[in-house]
Each structure stands twice: as C-alpha cells, then as structure tokens.
Design an enzyme around this catalytic site. Sequence first.
Site, mmCIF file in Angstrom:
data_model
loop_
_atom_site.group_PDB
_atom_site.id
_atom_site.type_symbol
_atom_site.label_atom_id
_atom_site.label_comp_id
_atom_site.label_asym_id
_atom_site.label_seq_id
_atom_site.Cartn_x
_atom_site.Cartn_y
_atom_site.Cartn_z
ATOM 1 N N GLU A 105 48.802 49.436 50.737
ATOM 2 C CA GLU A 105 47.574 48.899 51.340
ATOM 3 C C GLU A 105 46.583 48.510 50.257
ATOM 4 O OE1 GLU A 105 46.030 47.712 53.683
ATOM 5 O OE2 GLU A 105 46.074 48.830 55.557
ATOM 6 N N ASP A 106 45.759 47.510 50.545
ATOM 7 C CA ASP A 106 44.695 47.163 49.604
ATOM 8 C C ASP A 106 43.564 48.186 49.674
ATOM 9 O OD1 ASP A 106 43.900 46.380 52.189
ATOM 10 O OD2 ASP A 106 43.255 44.371 51.607
ATOM 11 N N ASP A 109 39.981 52.151 54.890
ATOM 12 C CA ASP A 109 38.569 52.112 55.284
ATOM 13 C C ASP A 109 38.377 53.041 56.490
ATOM 14 O OD1 ASP A 109 35.921 51.055 55.203
ATOM 15 O OD2 ASP A 109 36.439 49.460 56.591
ATOM 16 N N PHE A 158 31.098 46.547 50.654
ATOM 17 C CA PHE A 158 32.137 45.560 50.934
ATOM 18 C C PHE A 158 32.572 44.946 49.610
ATOM 19 C CE2 PHE A 158 34.370 41.939 52.642
ATOM 20 C CZ PHE A 158 34.961 42.477 53.768
ATOM 21 N N ARG A 171 40.127 36.180 47.191
ATOM 22 C CA ARG A 171 41.326 36.998 46.947
ATOM 23 C C ARG A 171 41.837 36.834 45.519
ATOM 24 N NH1 ARG A 171 43.168 39.001 51.901
ATOM 25 N NH2 ARG A 171 43.006 37.624 53.701
HETATM 26 P P1 IMP Z 1 40.725 49.999 58.293
HETATM 27 O O1 IMP Z 1 41.670 49.711 59.417
HETATM 28 O O2 IMP Z 1 39.304 50.035 58.764
HETATM 29 O O3 IMP Z 1 41.082 51.181 57.447
HETATM 30 O O4 IMP Z 1 40.650 48.727 57.385
HETATM 31 C C1 IMP Z 1 41.629 48.258 56.623
HETATM 32 C C2 IMP Z 1 41.464 46.758 56.451
HETATM 33 O O5 IMP Z 1 40.106 46.293 56.584
HETATM 34 C C3 IMP Z 1 41.867 46.412 55.054
HETATM 35 O O6 IMP Z 1 43.263 46.221 54.944
HETATM 36 C C4 IMP Z 1 41.049 45.166 54.781
HETATM 37 O O7 IMP Z 1 41.721 44.017 55.260
HETATM 38 C C5 IMP Z 1 39.784 45.342 55.600
HETATM 39 N N1 IMP Z 1 38.671 45.843 54.761
HETATM 40 C C6 IMP Z 1 38.053 47.038 54.863
HETATM 41 N N2 IMP Z 1 37.102 47.179 53.943
HETATM 42 C C7 IMP Z 1 37.100 46.034 53.213
HETATM 43 C C8 IMP Z 1 36.334 45.570 52.081
HETATM 44 O O8 IMP Z 1 35.453 46.232 51.526
HETATM 45 N N3 IMP Z 1 36.648 44.323 51.637
HETATM 46 C C9 IMP Z 1 37.604 43.545 52.190
HETATM 47 N N4 IMP Z 1 38.354 43.940 53.230
HETATM 48 C C10 IMP Z 1 38.097 45.182 53.746
HETATM 49 MG MG MG Z 2 40.769 41.191 55.254
#
Ligand code: IMP
Ligand code: MG
Length: 183
Positions: A105-106, A109, A158, A171
């Site tokens: 995963e990148d 969050d 962010f 990106r």
């Molecule tokens: P989660 O489901 O809320 O854990 O979010 C995961 C996804 O939200 C990541 O794979 C990103 O695509 C997006 N995301 C969450 N925070 C950021 C950020 O700070 N920058 C860019 N994308 C984010």
């Molecule tokens: Mg995204």
Amino acid sequence: MENLKVLITREQIAARIADMGREITRDSAGEPVIFVGVLKGAAIFLSDLVRSVGLDATFEFIGVASYAMGQNPAEQRLAWDSTGEVRLTKDVDQSLREKNIILVEDILDTGLTLTFLKRLLLGHQPRSFRVATLLDKPLRRKLAIEADYVGFTIPDEFVVGYGLDYAEKYRNLPDICVISNIL
Ligand code: IMP
Ligand code: MG
C-alpha cells in the site's frame, strides 16, 4: 494555488526501502513471495520494494476505489474524509491459495481500504498474509488495523508524490510533499 513542501526526500525514501527490503528478505527466509500492489498509488513503491528484496518474488496488482470518489478535487477531498465504502475495480490475475502474500500500500489512513482488501485476500486462503505500507497516518485511523512493515509514520497531513496523488496529479514527484491550499 496549491502549495507543496517536501516532507520526505527521495534519498530518505530509497534508504528506508532498502531497510524494508532487508527485513522482508530476512522474515521470508528463502520462501517465494507474491507482492500485491494496490493501484495506482503503490505502483512506484512496489517497483522499488521488489528490487530491494533478495527473494523469489513475483507481483500482481489489485485496484480499489471509494464509492464517493469523483473526478473533481472537491469530491476527492470529500472521499478522503468520508467513511467511504470501498469497491474492487481490478482483481488479481491468479489464485493466491497457499501463497505467501505481501500486500503493498502507498498509505494507511483510515484503514477502510486495507480492512476491505485484507478480508478479500484472506478469502483466497493464502499460506501467509502480510502488509507493507510506505506511509502510515495512525491519527486518522477509523478501523483498528496495522501494517507489518511501515516505511514512515507521518502526521495528519495530505501528502502527494512518489505515487500518491491529489486529483490524479503529482504521482510522478520523486519526493513526498505536503500539499496545502487544497479545498
Ligand atoms: P484509507 O482507506 O482511508 O486507509 O485510505 C487509503 C487510501 O486513501 C490510500 O491508498 C490513498 O489512495 C488515499 N489517501 C489517504 N491519505 C492520502 C494522502 O495523504 N495523500 C494521497 N492519498 C491519500
Ligand atoms: Mg488516491
């Protein structure tokens, strides 16, 4: 106008990924591993991570989107803050049964995406399942879930670059930057 400030440099990213690669290589001790990258954000991280492991490694990609996610920035920001349900946009191309999986995963969050993907991939009955995330924002977590390998723990900001986007932009930035002046 959007404003970008470097948070993690390309050199710091490279050094940390080299460490993560060594850790994964040690933990997997000669076993074959399938890295499953989450599109699109993890593509760049995956490409560096797989080259830092000394293992019999292959890779796959899986795609997810938030239902709330639209094309314009306002909707994307909304999706970022919503309790957004996640849906699959691209499945893996092979069965992962009895395989050693590392989901890549990148950013971790709220934990919604990872919780969804973990349930989905465990359904394949893999031999082992671990998670590697480049970034972790623990302050934003809504569901109790953690990664096995974390590149950097960051504050509630962010970020873009090194695969991460804001409305599909940025990106390709080599460094990870905090973006401000967004909606
Ligand atoms: P989660 O489901 O809320 O854990 O979010 C995961 C996804 O939200 C990541 O794979 C990103 O695509 C997006 N995301 C969450 N925070 C950021 C950020 O700070 N920058 C860019 N994308 C984010
Ligand atoms: Mg995204």
